[in-house]
Design an enzyme around this catalytic site. Structure first.
Site: not given
Ligand code: B16
Ligand code: MG
Length: 218
Positions: A9-11, A17, A45, A114-115, A145, A169-170
């Site tokens: 996962d990224l964030d 972020t 998140k 990542s999302a 997810k 994953e967090d």
């Molecule tokens: P974007 P992850 C997620 O990243 C974030 O945790 C979540 O807060 C955010 O809404 C989502 O990405 C979408 O991000 O607006 O940049 O497409 O934890 O899946 O890496």
């Molecule tokens: Mg995350």
């Protein structure tokens, strides 16, 4: 089954972020006449941009049409992208570069799961792109997810069966996605929260290739 691939996962795992998401959403909420807290931000998140917007509008007791919501989401994204375009490699979380270097040297395949639709900018700004064999993010998967799609797509593109993949994953929803994909997981955070993860550590500095070998038995 021997672990052959690591899916990150990224964030919250490689970079943080969440603070930029919070600032950008807060600015949008304020422009609509309400505020929301950092505690509420915790609930955003790991979930997608449009799902986040729906929650925020519900907190502000505001109803918008589909078209208005698309406009609001793109306003928030413009503000968020302006901030992540200023990110530097110093924002990579503790232990990340050493761990990615060690597993790459050892021959593990590496994917992003990542999302975010902004993962390419973040990886580039923080100089992490070169570690990844495959990048799966919100631009190529439709289901968020806890749906396992993001990790199953990563396994497929890497050519590794799900049972040989390990997810980092967090978010609770991300651990559930890993379990539904039939993958083992490392929860990044607190064991009281990430109760369904195979193991939980505070951050990637706590892990080595030796730990991954031990996880072959789990
Ligand atoms: P974007 P992850 C997620 O990243 C974030 O945790 C979540 O807060 C955010 O809404 C989502 O990405 C979408 O991000 O607006 O940049 O497409 O934890 O899946 O890496
Ligand atoms: Mg995350």
């Amino acid at each position: 089954m021997e672990i052959k691939a690591c899916l990150f996962d990224l964030d919250g795992v490689l970079v943080d972020t969440a603070i930029y998401h919070y600032k950008a959403w807060k600015q949008l909420a304020n422009s609509l006449g309400f505020d929301f807290t950092e505690e509420q931000n915790e609930q955003l998140k790991g979930i997608s941009r449009m799902e986040s917007l729906d929650k925020i509008l519900a907190w502000g007791k505001i109803t918008k049409s589909g078209e208005e919501k698309l406009n609001l989401a793109s306003q928030k994204n413009e503000c968020y992208v302006a901030m992540i375009n200023q990110m530097t490699p110093t924002e990579v979380l503790h232990g990340t570069v050493d761990f990615l270097t060690a597993i790459k040297d050892e021959g593990y395949k590496i994917a992003l799961g990542s999302a975010s639709k902004n993962s390419a900018i973040i990886l580039e700004r923080t100089q992490l792109t070169h570690f990844f064999d495959v990048i799966v993010d919100g631009n190529i998967v439709g289901k968020s997810k806890p749906d396992p799609e993001v990790f199953l797509k990563g396994a497929e593109l890497l050519g590794v069966p799900p049972s040989a993949c390990l997810v980092f994953e967090d978010a609770i929803a991300g651990i559930e996605a890993a379990n539904r994909a039939g993958m083992r997981s490392v929860g990044i955070g607190s064991p009281e929260v990430l109760t369904e993860a195979t193991i939980v550590v505070k951050d990637l500095s706590k892990l080595s290739v030796q730990h991954l070998r031990q996880m072959n038995e789990l």
